[in-house]
Design a protein around this motif. Structure first.
Motif, mmCIF file in Angstrom:
data_model
loop_
_atom_site.group_PDB
_atom_site.id
_atom_site.type_symbol
_atom_site.label_atom_id
_atom_site.label_comp_id
_atom_site.label_asym_id
_atom_site.label_seq_id
_atom_site.Cartn_x
_atom_site.Cartn_y
_atom_site.Cartn_z
ATOM 1 N N UNK A 119 -0.379 11.349 7.017
ATOM 2 C CA UNK A 119 -1.283 12.635 7.087
ATOM 3 C C UNK A 119 -2.664 12.057 6.745
ATOM 4 N N UNK A 120 -3.060 10.927 6.042
ATOM 5 C CA UNK A 120 -4.136 10.356 5.917
ATOM 6 C C UNK A 120 -4.124 8.933 5.616
ATOM 7 N N UNK A 121 -5.162 7.977 5.802
ATOM 8 C CA UNK A 121 -4.679 6.728 5.423
ATOM 9 C C UNK A 121 -6.251 6.003 5.265
ATOM 10 N N UNK A 122 -6.299 5.007 4.875
ATOM 11 C CA UNK A 122 -7.521 3.997 4.672
ATOM 12 C C UNK A 122 -7.021 2.664 5.147
ATOM 13 N N UNK A 123 -7.756 2.382 6.309
ATOM 14 C CA UNK A 123 -7.093 1.109 6.782
ATOM 15 C C UNK A 123 -7.658 -0.362 6.265
ATOM 16 N N UNK A 124 -6.802 -1.212 6.124
ATOM 17 C CA UNK A 124 -7.264 -2.565 5.628
ATOM 18 C C UNK A 124 -8.408 -3.046 6.389
ATOM 19 N N UNK A 125 -9.204 -3.924 5.607
ATOM 20 C CA UNK A 125 -10.233 -4.599 6.353
ATOM 21 C C UNK A 125 -9.972 -6.171 6.834
ATOM 22 N N UNK A 126 -8.465 -6.491 6.473
ATOM 23 C CA UNK A 126 -8.034 -7.535 7.107
ATOM 24 C C UNK A 126 -7.970 -7.563 8.574
ATOM 25 N N UNK A 127 -8.244 -8.635 9.288
ATOM 26 C CA UNK A 127 -8.124 -8.734 10.726
ATOM 27 C C UNK A 127 -6.625 -8.422 11.201
ATOM 28 N N UNK A 128 -5.529 -9.055 10.419
ATOM 29 C CA UNK A 128 -4.248 -8.883 10.719
ATOM 30 C C UNK A 128 -3.816 -7.934 9.665
ATOM 31 N N UNK A 129 -3.228 -6.587 10.225
ATOM 32 C CA UNK A 129 -2.973 -5.410 9.585
ATOM 33 C C UNK A 129 -1.579 -5.119 10.114
ATOM 34 N N UNK A 130 -0.857 -4.234 9.181
ATOM 35 C CA UNK A 130 0.358 -3.480 9.693
ATOM 36 C C UNK A 130 -0.070 -2.215 10.461
ATOM 37 N N UNK A 131 0.097 -1.797 11.540
ATOM 38 C CA UNK A 131 -0.390 -0.648 12.069
ATOM 39 C C UNK A 131 0.132 0.636 11.633
ATOM 40 N N UNK A 132 -0.917 1.585 11.246
ATOM 41 C CA UNK A 132 -0.640 3.119 10.989
ATOM 42 C C UNK A 132 -1.616 3.901 11.723
ATOM 43 N N UNK A 133 -1.263 5.026 12.015
ATOM 44 C CA UNK A 133 -2.217 6.092 12.471
ATOM 45 C C UNK A 133 -1.722 7.396 12.042
ATOM 46 N N UNK A 134 -2.700 8.293 11.660
ATOM 47 C CA UNK A 134 -2.520 9.567 11.263
ATOM 48 C C UNK A 134 -1.404 10.112 12.218
ATOM 49 N N UNK A 135 -0.434 11.027 11.909
ATOM 50 C CA UNK A 135 0.358 11.715 12.670
ATOM 51 C C UNK A 135 1.690 10.784 12.952
ATOM 52 N N UNK A 136 1.504 9.533 12.524
ATOM 53 C CA UNK A 136 2.771 8.702 12.834
ATOM 54 C C UNK A 136 3.975 9.254 11.970
#
Length: 263
Positions: free
Chosen positions: A118-135
């Protein structure tokens, strides 16, 4: 009569769009056109035309010969969570956890046998594990789901009732082994997971309690295993626990109020 037909036709089209979108499930997130047609019962030509329209407008994404719910639709749904007190209150904690850990921080709530970001703060690393709100993800595979299972017996009932599907060779599908893990999660106060739902993915999560001591949400971090292994847990767990405590405090929780809902 013509006016009635004109008003009814758009509703019928929306209903067909709804049928198509509802044919996608957690168990079958990707479907071929033939599978969508079979699931909806729509005429093949009608289904093909509507699916192509949904792809063009971003409601569906196409990958070779399969389709899945579009990330555009997920993004458009995100504002629906912004008015929630939970999301608004915990957002600063998520950003601090992201900054302290360097990894994507997520907040989850439970709906039946599943958990939703329901909420996230995305990493600033160029390689990340993908999350999206609503997942939406299952409860038994992944650290956030394990936290729900460990502190909410209804969550465990729903997950077992839905079935413990295997996603990777590391997914726990044996109920006795799962219960052993959940006892350890309660003892530690957090859960960690490595490649239980997706290969190359790791996570670490802890419970967020509400005003009356109930489990309100779960907060955690997710990262690729190239940056997070079991050796990193002693360093990262205190960050996640501190964030869970801060989020709980913002919801009005005071230490010692947590309900025992696991019996």
């Amino acid at each position: 009569m013509a006016e009635e037909r004109g008003g009814t036709a758009p509703v019928l089209v929306l209903r067909k769009f709804k049928q198509i979108l509802e044919s996608f499930t957690i168990e079958e997130p990707e479907l071929t056109l033939q599978q969508i047609t079979r699931a909806t019962g729509l005429p093949a030509s009608t289904c093909q035309r509507l699916v192509h329209n949904l792809v063009r407008e971003g409601f569906l994404d196409r990958y070779d010969d399969t389709y899945r719910v579009g990330l555009g639709l997920v993004r458009w749904a995100a504002p629906g969570t912004f008015g929630l007190d939970l999301v608004r209150l915990v957002r600063p904690v998520l950003h601090k956890l992201r900054d302290d850990s360097g990894e994507t921080a997520c907040l989850y709530v439970r709906d039946g046998a599943f958990r939703t970001v329901v909420s996230l703060a995305e990493s600033r690393h160029p390689v990340i594990r993908l999350f999206v709100v609503g997942m939406v993800m299952p409860l038994h595979a992944g650290s956030a789901g394990k936290v729900f299972l460990a502190w909410d017996r209804l969550a465990l009932r729903d997950a077992v009732g839905h079935g413990l599907a295997r996603f990777t060779e590391h997914t726990i599908v044996d109920i006795d082994l799962l219960n052993q893990q959940l006892a350890q999660v309660r003892a530690d106060g957090y859960a960690s997971s490595f490649e239980e739902r997706d290969l190359g993915a790791a996570s670490l999560s802890a419970p967020v309690f509400g005003l009356t001591g109930e489990l309100s949400a779960v907060i955690g971090i997710g990262a690729p295993t190239q940056r997070m292994t079991s050796a990193d847990v002693p360093r990262l767990a205190p960050l996640v626990l501190d964030s869970a405590a801060a989020a709980s405090e913002r919801l009005g929780y005071r230490a010692g109020m947590a309900r025992d809902v696991t019996g």
